[in-house]
Design a protein around this motif. Structure first.
Motif, PDB file in Angstrom:
ATOM      1  N   GLN A   1      -5.235   3.223   6.045  1.00  0.00           N
ATOM      2  CA  GLN A   1      -4.973   2.017   5.270  1.00  0.00           C
ATOM      3  C   GLN A   1      -4.247   0.972   6.124  1.00  0.00           C
ATOM      4  O   GLN A   1      -4.528  -0.227   6.025  1.00  0.00           O
TER       5      GLN A   1
ATOM      6  N   LYS B   1      -4.546   9.219   5.546  1.00  0.00           N
ATOM      7  CA  LYS B   1      -4.884   8.138   4.625  1.00  0.00           C
ATOM      8  C   LYS B   1      -3.976   6.936   4.830  1.00  0.00           C
ATOM      9  O   LYS B   1      -4.437   5.782   4.814  1.00  0.00           O
TER      10      LYS B   1
ATOM     11  N   ASP C   1       0.850  -1.188   0.000  1.00  0.00           N
ATOM     12  CA  ASP C   1       0.000   0.000   0.000  1.00  0.00           C
ATOM     13  C   ASP C   1       0.886   1.238   0.000  1.00  0.00           C
ATOM     14  O   ASP C   1       1.866   1.315   0.751  1.00  0.00           O
TER      15      ASP C   1
END
Length: 329
Positions: free
Chosen positions: A294, A290, A151
């Motif tokens: 995640q 963010k 990610d």
């Protein structure tokens, strides 16, 4: 815990149930145990309990430079997300060194942190083997890495630089220079390439003038002198990050050059400088938020394929992009 049990005339298991708010203890017994706990000053050993659960309820953030306001805003955002979820945050600096980054990550894995957010020092996933063996989730920020898909949260570097060039061209500039960071950094190359592509795409008359770092006031001054003279002098400068913006501002002041300027990254006091500095604003807080979200999704069992999220940039127009009159001597 054994001392509490002996003093309250109950089993250690009963004390454990009271401490951990478990059912199965009579109210009067629980009250007696709590009174002994208060008198003896007993404190629950969270570390042992968490180790039994296989979690430490800690996450880590590894950045390049803790003193840089960009990374401090990321850190504040990650810490907020951790606090909301009752996790502690460990923050460390790799100081731009891949070997130090590797050592830091391996130490954090050794401490059994639940997950790590990293601004990588370079594009090689130097600790992949350690992470794979430990099954520690990791989210990369600001720069991607090669190797195992992970990610990643990035900023729209190309769109940000494109907006800077277009803004200056709209104000009549045709000869524009770009000062970028060390090309070893992925972000520096992305911004340089975006400048060259936009410069050529708009059909500007002169060839793109690019100077890559790392930069000091002196290195900036050495190129500004010839670039601001001759038959096609530059009238504007775009910088690749907040540190370079400051170096350019100091060099412009020393040389008394009335060049226009757009910087990549907003910075403290940018609106108070004369003229106020137009910037491409990344949102480090949104990026940190963010990335942390995640990471926590992975900790909750999300097994979907790794994703790359590109966060938008925003041009904050102040006054430094306007064409400027020559300074008086």
């Amino acid at each position: 815990m054994a001392d509490v049990a002996a003093e309250a005339h109950v089993s250690v298991k009963t004390v454990s149930r009271v401490v951990n708010h478990e059912p199965g203890v009579r109210p009067d017994t629980a009250e007696r145990v709590r009174a002994v706990i208060e008198r003896l000053g007993f404190r629950r050993h969270d570390g042992a309990r968490l180790m039994r659960q296989g979690r430490t309820f800690t996450i880590a953030l590894v950045v390049e430079d803790l003193a840089n306001p960009f990374y401090s805003q990321i850190g504040a955002a990650v810490e907020r997300e951790a606090r909301i979820r009752q996790h502690q945050l460990i923050t460390a600096s790799a100081e731009g060194s891949p070997s130090r980054e590797r050592a830091v990550i391996e130490a954090l894995v050794g401490r059994r942190v639940d997950g790590i957010v990293v601004v990588p020092a370079d594009e090689s996933a130097s600790s992949d083997a350690v992470l794979e063996a430990s099954h520690t989730p990791i989210v990369y920020m600001d720069r991607p890495v090669r190797g195992t898909p992970r990610d990643t949260v990035l900023s729209d570097n190309q769109g940000g630089i494109r907006s800077a060039v277009e803004h200056l061209v709209a104000h009549g500039h045709r000869n524009i220079a770009f000062y970028g960071d060390d090309p070893a950094f992925w972000t520096a190359r992305q911004r340089r390439d975006a400048f060259v592509a936009t410069h050529e795409g708009l059909g500007l008359p002169s060839s793109p003038r690019v100077s890559m770092g790392p930069h000091t006031v002196g290195s900036v001054r050495e190129t500004l002198i010839p670039w601001s003279a001759g038959p096609e002098p530059i009238s504007a400068v775009i910088t690749g990050n907040n540190r370079i913006t400051l170096a350019v501002l100091l060099a412009l002041r020393e040389l008394r050059l009335p060049l226009s300027l757009v910087g990549f990254d907003d910075f403290e006091l940018a609106a108070l400088i004369d003229p106020p500095v137009t910037v491409v604003h990344q949102d480090p807080a949104a990026m940190g938020q963010k990335a942390a979200q995640q990471l926590f999704a992975r900790l909750l069992g999300d097994e979907s394929p790794a994703q790359t999220v590109v966060m938008p940039t925003r041009l904050i127009v102040r006054a430094s992009g306007l064409r400027r009159a020559p300074l008086g001597r």
